[in-house]
Design an enzyme around this catalytic site. Structure first.
Site, short mmCIF file in Angstrom:
data_model
loop_
_atom_site.label_atom_id
_atom_site.label_comp_id
_atom_site.label_asym_id
_atom_site.label_seq_id
_atom_site.Cartn_x
_atom_site.Cartn_y
_atom_site.Cartn_z
N GLY A 105 1.02 -1.06 -0.13
CA GLY A 105 0.07 0.07 -0.04
C GLY A 105 0.98 1.35 -0.08
O GLY A 105 2.09 1.36 0.92
N ARG A 149 10.08 -1.01 -4.84
CA ARG A 149 9.00 -1.10 -5.91
C ARG A 149 9.08 0.28 -6.75
O ARG A 149 9.17 1.53 -6.01
CB ARG A 149 7.95 -1.25 -4.96
CG ARG A 149 7.86 -2.65 -4.37
CD ARG A 149 6.44 -2.85 -3.70
NE ARG A 149 5.47 -3.26 -4.89
CZ ARG A 149 4.15 -3.25 -4.60
NH1 ARG A 149 3.75 -2.98 -3.35
NH2 ARG A 149 3.30 -3.78 -5.47
N ASP A 159 -1.52 4.75 -6.52
CA ASP A 159 0.03 4.53 -6.14
C ASP A 159 0.73 6.01 -6.65
O ASP A 159 1.56 6.12 -6.05
CB ASP A 159 0.29 3.28 -6.72
CG ASP A 159 -0.13 2.16 -5.88
OD1 ASP A 159 -1.37 1.80 -6.03
OD2 ASP A 159 0.77 1.76 -4.91
N ASN A 190 -2.93 2.42 -10.35
CA ASN A 190 -3.54 1.89 -9.14
C ASN A 190 -3.49 0.20 -9.42
O ASN A 190 -3.14 -0.06 -10.62
CB ASN A 190 -4.84 2.11 -8.63
CG ASN A 190 -5.31 1.69 -7.41
OD1 ASN A 190 -4.54 1.78 -6.39
ND2 ASN A 190 -6.74 1.10 -7.30
N LYS A 191 -3.94 -0.30 -8.40
CA LYS A 191 -3.86 -1.67 -8.89
C LYS A 191 -4.35 -2.36 -10.09
O LYS A 191 -5.38 -1.79 -10.50
CB LYS A 191 -4.58 -2.56 -7.34
CG LYS A 191 -4.51 -4.05 -7.57
CD LYS A 191 -3.26 -4.65 -7.69
CE LYS A 191 -2.24 -4.09 -6.58
NZ LYS A 191 -0.92 -4.65 -6.89
O1 MRU Z 1 0.54 -3.80 -4.66
P1 MRU Z 1 0.05 -3.29 -3.54
O2 MRU Z 1 -0.89 -4.16 -2.60
O3 MRU Z 1 0.81 -2.42 -2.59
O4 MRU Z 1 -0.99 -2.20 -4.13
C1 MRU Z 1 -1.57 -1.53 -3.44
C2 MRU Z 1 -2.72 -0.49 -4.15
O5 MRU Z 1 -2.66 -0.65 -5.28
C3 MRU Z 1 -3.37 0.51 -3.24
O6 MRU Z 1 -4.66 0.64 -3.87
C4 MRU Z 1 -2.73 1.70 -3.29
O7 MRU Z 1 -1.45 1.76 -2.82
C5 MRU Z 1 -3.44 2.67 -2.14
S1 MRU Z 1 -3.28 2.14 -0.24
C6 MRU Z 1 -4.13 3.28 0.72
#
Ligand code: MRU
Length: 355
Positions: free
Chosen positions: A51, A94, A240, A250-251
């Protein structure tokens, strides 16, 4: 209504860091102990802490941990040189979430007035603690603004885990649901499971259930059908990185949801702390998209589900073009369109506040 206190996913202890191991959820609530930047790099890369805001917070504490291990009598120039090496190393864990670099840079910049290594060590710890404290307030403010967009009884769809464990507390896109729950406002959440790593099914449902929020799990390919049949009134997601023109990473799966929202005539909201807005990235095309190991797709819970040798494409994020975003909800207010101008305005105000 009673106030639920969620588990804090990043806990600083001076000589070590405790990270809620997000691999083990929802079955176990274990913490991993972090003492070195190498251990932290691995934990961020492996998504034990994840996150965007949470990895920024963890990385800020990582620099502070490293600083605490340095000799106070060493010279400041050497210390700063080594600090920058640690900063660059952690930032490579990352690539997509800009909060990682943002938080690391804040800690590095915090020592500008240091005259000794001892000063620098203290300033870095203060800055890391401030970043974590501010994030809780930020998320609460985002939640207040997001809540103002919802009506009692609304059913809202989300993806991934933009929740409490992805931040200092409350989450970004999930913050409104915590606040609604505290105030007895009925809202229902539909959580997409979020293949391949299942942050929706493992994490979002777990943390919302703990808080007593009404949550229903669906698989990602059920979203369009669910929006229509269950009268979903809006989609809200985290992010992100937001480019200067409002394009948002985003994801993986988020862009598809934005397309569905547009086709089905419901709003698509992005909840974002100002720390996730990156004016140095002009458009979504310039956002680096992390590609992850094929095993995340070919295997499920450690068991192979795809044939040996199959080629895999595994992007962890996608970019939603700004024209599909109904509003960006920040801690400073809600931005409805005209993103290039308004993001620059709101972001530059923040820089004034922290510089
Ligand atoms: O790969 P991740 O689990 O780190 O991805 C996180 C996301 O895509 C979240 O939607 C984003 O970081 C917002 S967290 C408040």
């Amino acid at each position: 209504m009673s106030k639920h206190t969620p588990i804090q996913s990043v806990q600083y202890r001076g000589d070590h860091l405790l990270l809620l191991d997000q691999h083990e959820l929802p079955h176990k609530t274990d913490f991993v102990r972090i003492e070195t930047t190498e251990q932290l790099w691995n934990a961020i890369h492996a998504l034990q802490v994840r996150g965007a805001p949470a990895i920024g917070i963890a990385a800020a504490f990582g620099l502070s941990l490293w600083a605490n291990q340095q000799k106070e009598e060493s010279d400041l120039r050497t210390f700063v040189h080594q600090l920058k090496i640690q900063r660059n190393y952690l930032s490579s864990a990352r690539p997509t979430a800009v909060n990682l670099c943002w938080a690391l840079d804040r800690v590095v910049q915090s020592i500008q007035l240091a005259e000794t290594v001892q000063d620098a060590i203290q300033l870095m710890e203060i800055e890391a603690l401030t970043i974590q404290r501010e994030d809780e307030t930020t998320c609460q403010q985002i939640g207040e603004y997001a809540l103002s967009l919802f009506q009692p009884g609304d059913r809202i769809l989300t993806i991934c885990n933009p929740g409490s464990i992805a931040t200092a507390r409350y989450g970004t896109a999930l913050a409104a649901f915590y606040l609604a729950q505290e105030r007895g406002v009925p809202l229902s959440v539909y959580a997409c499971e979020t293949r391949p790593l299942l942050q929706g099914s493992r994490l979002t449902t777990w943390e919302l259930q703990q808080a007593g929020v009404d949550v229903t799990l669906i698989t990602d390919n059920m979203a369009a059908h669910t929006i229509r049949i269950k009268n979903i009134s809006a989609i809200i997601v985290g992010c992100d990185r937001i480019a200067a023109n409002g394009d948002t990473a985003n994801k993986i799966g988020t862009f598809g949801l934005a397309l569905q929202a547009k086709a089905l005539g419901i709003p698509f909201y992005v909840a974002s702390p100002l720390s996730t807005i990156d004016l140095d990235t002009p458009t979504g095309e310039c956002i680096p998209i992390e590609e992850r190991h094929p095993e995340e797709v070919t295997h499920l819970a450690g068991k192979r589900i795809a044939p040996e040798g199959v080629r895999v494409y595994n992007p962890a994020f996608d970019v939603t073009p700004h024209e599909y975003i109904s509003a960006i909800i920040t801690e400073q207010g809600i931005i409805f369109g005209n993103y290039r101008e308004k993001l620059a305005m709101v972001k530059n105000q923040m820089n004034l506040l922290i510089s």
